[in-house]
Design a protein around this motif. Sequence first.
Motif, PDB file in Angstrom:
ATOM      1  N   ALA A  27       0.875  -1.155  -0.392  1.00 46.63           N
ATOM      2  CA  ALA A  27       0.170   0.265   0.205  1.00 46.63           C
ATOM      3  C   ALA A  27       0.951   1.187  -0.413  1.00 46.63           C
ATOM      4  CB  ALA A  27      -0.964  -0.380   0.902  1.00 46.63           C
ATOM      5  N   VAL A  28       1.807   1.049   0.193  1.00 44.40           N
ATOM      6  CA  VAL A  28       2.857   2.271   1.033  1.00 44.40           C
ATOM      7  C   VAL A  28       3.566   2.898  -0.897  1.00 44.40           C
ATOM      8  CG1 VAL A  28       5.325   3.086   1.294  1.00 44.40           C
ATOM      9  CG2 VAL A  28       3.802   1.736   2.957  1.00 44.40           C
ATOM     10  N   ALA A  29       4.333   1.908  -1.312  1.00 45.81           N
ATOM     11  CA  ALA A  29       4.633   1.821  -2.669  1.00 45.81           C
ATOM     12  C   ALA A  29       3.231   2.378  -3.411  1.00 45.81           C
ATOM     13  CB  ALA A  29       5.352   0.243  -3.394  1.00 45.81           C
ATOM     14  N   PHE A  30       2.405   1.425  -4.063  1.00 45.08           N
ATOM     15  CA  PHE A  30       0.866   2.107  -4.310  1.00 45.08           C
ATOM     16  C   PHE A  30       1.300   3.030  -4.368  1.00 45.08           C
ATOM     17  CE2 PHE A  30      -3.390   1.954  -5.957  1.00 45.08           C
ATOM     18  CZ  PHE A  30      -3.571   1.060  -7.114  1.00 45.08           C
ATOM     19  N   ALA A  31       0.583   3.658  -3.483  1.00 45.33           N
ATOM     20  CA  ALA A  31       0.174   4.585  -3.027  1.00 45.33           C
ATOM     21  C   ALA A  31       0.878   5.950  -3.349  1.00 45.33           C
ATOM     22  CB  ALA A  31       0.096   5.129  -1.531  1.00 45.33           C
ATOM     23  N   PHE A  32       1.758   5.605  -3.180  1.00 45.53           N
ATOM     24  CA  PHE A  32       3.247   6.890  -3.872  1.00 45.53           C
ATOM     25  C   PHE A  32       2.717   7.314  -5.266  1.00 45.53           C
ATOM     26  CE2 PHE A  32       7.246   9.011  -2.440  1.00 45.53           C
ATOM     27  CZ  PHE A  32       7.371   9.122  -3.333  1.00 45.53           C
ATOM     28  N   VAL A  33       2.852   5.833  -5.781  1.00 46.44           N
ATOM     29  CA  VAL A  33       2.846   5.745  -7.193  1.00 46.44           C
ATOM     30  C   VAL A  33       1.109   6.381  -7.622  1.00 46.44           C
ATOM     31  CG1 VAL A  33       2.178   4.534  -9.327  1.00 46.44           C
ATOM     32  CG2 VAL A  33       4.056   3.456  -7.801  1.00 46.44           C
ATOM     33  N   SER A  34       0.224   6.030  -6.807  1.00 44.95           N
ATOM     34  CA  SER A  34      -0.830   6.932  -7.109  1.00 44.95           C
ATOM     35  C   SER A  34      -1.534   7.186  -8.855  1.00 44.95           C
ATOM     36  CB  SER A  34      -1.113   7.624  -6.447  1.00 44.95           C
ATOM     37  OG  SER A  34      -2.052   8.520  -5.998  1.00 44.95           O
ATOM     38  N   ILE A  35      -1.988   5.910  -9.075  1.00 43.39           N
ATOM     39  CA  ILE A  35      -2.350   6.739 -10.890  1.00 43.39           C
ATOM     40  C   ILE A  35      -3.602   7.540 -10.229  1.00 43.39           C
ATOM     41  CG2 ILE A  35      -1.793   3.882 -12.083  1.00 43.39           C
ATOM     42  CD1 ILE A  35      -4.459   3.049 -10.512  1.00 43.39           C
ATOM     43  N   ALA A  36      -4.356   7.380  -9.664  1.00 41.70           N
ATOM     44  CA  ALA A  36      -5.165   8.004  -9.854  1.00 41.70           C
ATOM     45  C   ALA A  36      -5.191   9.694  -9.728  1.00 41.70           C
ATOM     46  CB  ALA A  36      -6.757   7.802  -8.734  1.00 41.70           C
ATOM     47  N   THR A  37      -4.342   9.976  -8.727  1.00 45.08           N
ATOM     48  CA  THR A  37      -3.537  11.349  -9.005  1.00 45.08           C
ATOM     49  C   THR A  37      -2.447  12.147  -9.846  1.00 45.08           C
ATOM     50  OG1 THR A  37      -2.726  10.925  -6.268  1.00 45.08           O
ATOM     51  CG2 THR A  37      -1.817  11.869  -7.333  1.00 45.08           C
ATOM     52  N   GLY A  38      -1.564  10.897 -10.021  1.00 37.31           N
ATOM     53  CA  GLY A  38      -1.155  10.999 -11.803  1.00 37.31           C
ATOM     54  C   GLY A  38      -1.900  11.404 -12.863  1.00 37.31           C
ATOM     55  N   ILE A  39      -2.275  10.208 -13.289  1.00 36.98           N
ATOM     56  CA  ILE A  39      -3.664  10.264 -14.074  1.00 36.98           C
ATOM     57  C   ILE A  39      -4.379  11.368 -14.528  1.00 36.98           C
ATOM     58  CG2 ILE A  39      -5.179   9.172 -15.810  1.00 36.98           C
ATOM     59  CD1 ILE A  39      -3.865   6.422 -14.909  1.00 36.98           C
ATOM     60  N   PHE A  40      -4.846  12.142 -13.417  1.00 33.47           N
ATOM     61  CA  PHE A  40      -5.630  13.185 -12.873  1.00 33.47           C
ATOM     62  C   PHE A  40      -5.046  14.444 -13.543  1.00 33.47           C
ATOM     63  CE2 PHE A  40      -8.515  16.534 -10.856  1.00 33.47           C
ATOM     64  CZ  PHE A  40      -9.742  16.139 -10.913  1.00 33.47           C
ATOM     65  N   THR A  41      -4.148  14.481 -13.192  1.00 38.34           N
ATOM     66  CA  THR A  41      -3.324  16.012 -13.015  1.00 38.34           C
ATOM     67  C   THR A  41      -2.666  15.506 -14.078  1.00 38.34           C
ATOM     68  OG1 THR A  41      -2.031  15.333 -10.447  1.00 38.34           O
ATOM     69  CG2 THR A  41      -1.321  16.552 -12.088  1.00 38.34           C
ATOM     70  N   THR A  42      -1.734  14.721 -14.969  1.00 45.16           N
ATOM     71  CA  THR A  42      -1.058  15.268 -16.167  1.00 45.16           C
ATOM     72  C   THR A  42      -2.245  14.754 -17.226  1.00 45.16           C
ATOM     73  OG1 THR A  42       0.208  12.817 -15.235  1.00 45.16           O
ATOM     74  CG2 THR A  42       0.670  14.767 -14.652  1.00 45.16           C
ATOM     75  N   TYR A  43      -3.494  14.079 -17.934  1.00 45.79           N
ATOM     76  CA  TYR A  43      -3.658  13.832 -18.578  1.00 45.79           C
ATOM     77  C   TYR A  43      -3.523  15.188 -19.456  1.00 45.79           C
ATOM     78  CZ  TYR A  43      -7.232  11.374 -21.423  1.00 45.79           C
ATOM     79  OH  TYR A  43      -7.862  10.676 -22.548  1.00 45.79           O
ATOM     80  N   GLY A  44      -4.585  15.702 -18.716  1.00 42.33           N
ATOM     81  CA  GLY A  44      -4.841  17.788 -19.702  1.00 42.33           C
ATOM     82  C   GLY A  44      -3.573  17.668 -20.288  1.00 42.33           C
TER      83      GLY A  44
END
Length: 492
Positions: A27-44
Amino acid sequence: MSDSEELARFGYEQSFERRTSRFASFAVAFAFVSIATGIFTTYGSVLNSSGPLGIWTWPIAVVGQLAVAFVLGSLASRIPVTGYAYQWTSRLANPVLGWIIGWISFMFLAVVVVAVDYTVASTVLPVLLDYTASPGITWAVTALILLGQGLLIGTSTRWTEKVNNTAVTAELIGMVLLTVLLLVVAAVRHRMDFDNLFSRGAVPAEGYWSFGDATTAGPWMLGFLLGAFTIVGFESAANLAEETNDPERVVPRAMWQAVLASGVLGFLFLVAVTLAAGDPVALAQSGTPIADVIRVTLGGVVSTLLLLLVVLAIFACGLVIMMTGTRLTWAMSRDERFPGWSHWKRISPRFGTPLRATVFYVVLAEVILGLFSAFSEDALFTLFGAATLLPAVIYAATVGLYLVKRRSLPANGKFDLGRWEIPVLVVAVVWLVFELALFRDAAFADAWLYVVVLLVIGAVYLGALLVTRGRGALALPEARSIDAELDRKAHA
């Protein structure tokens, strides 16, 4: 041999309780990656730089980062000590290089937590709560989020992990459900447009596949920033090695499993969103394109739930980043080689956490937030640029060092690359060289400036340390090389 006895071989006493489980480590490793964060932020940004076609860079970035995760996992298994890249390079090469990598890692963690939390205040909460995000309000909200994360980390590791485990579980379930709903509802409502998957959007066809020149990267290359920004931080699980049961086995698996899970789920979600995107040129003008697609396809209620999920995921991401940063600060202070080390190396007898290191880290993050907010007109992009550049530098240095020292590292029987070592290293090296080439683009000038300024600060401190205390100030416990340490371990 117990984990505490194993730690003693590296010259350290057990300072934390070992409560981190297998899922908590993942969970620590997955939370740092955080696809919800990264995709929401950079998709635009990808829509504007590369068009929807840019999402096809994601699988390549995932393969590259997965290779890096395997290499770092090999080091984490052999050197299960808090401090991750700082410890690895100090023991593989020498303490001076280890200190430099540790300082770069610290810079990365200090800036990326601000970048992540700034996202909530500038792009998510204004949409969710329907208010205008002025610079002052954005600064205040980000500052409060940082403070809340610091209070949780400083007072209870157990509750920090509980909050993170809950957030990761919600993110995994939520992203799967959103992906399925988008595909099913878009198909039923005939809103799927397969042409979007290969559309350049508003990006001109001429020169699209160009590599660019000395100061610019081609449009297709910039699409890689989607994966390069998102699929990072998986090695954070290694920074809780001294709090994890059986870290030699658990931590490496947590790292590569987090990359694989994030990569597969993230790509499926990207495909679903892009299929349902409608007009990609119009969507690129939105500040929250993911939320817009969800709202149009699934309705306002589901869009609101998505935003709540993103808020939870981003908070957990920032929480893990801050926890990783405080552990690195504590680890370097324990070795008496961090500014103000005598204060930050202490473990609170009441909370069992590096409380003072946490307070220091929060104060520094608030200062960085204030400086970027005051002097950068495009603070968010600058923060993201630095937060993408720094891990690439850290990974490249660590993988390069592993490549040089790999023959002297004995197998430990818990996580080894075996006959796959050479192919994995080739993929990792090629990917990292390509990734670093992206940052020659002039758009990252401010990010490079941040790196240079903090490197100068670090160099000044390092020079003062060497002048006043000599190279002995950088000696590791018992002053053993990692080769001797591991050889002794292999024959114990």
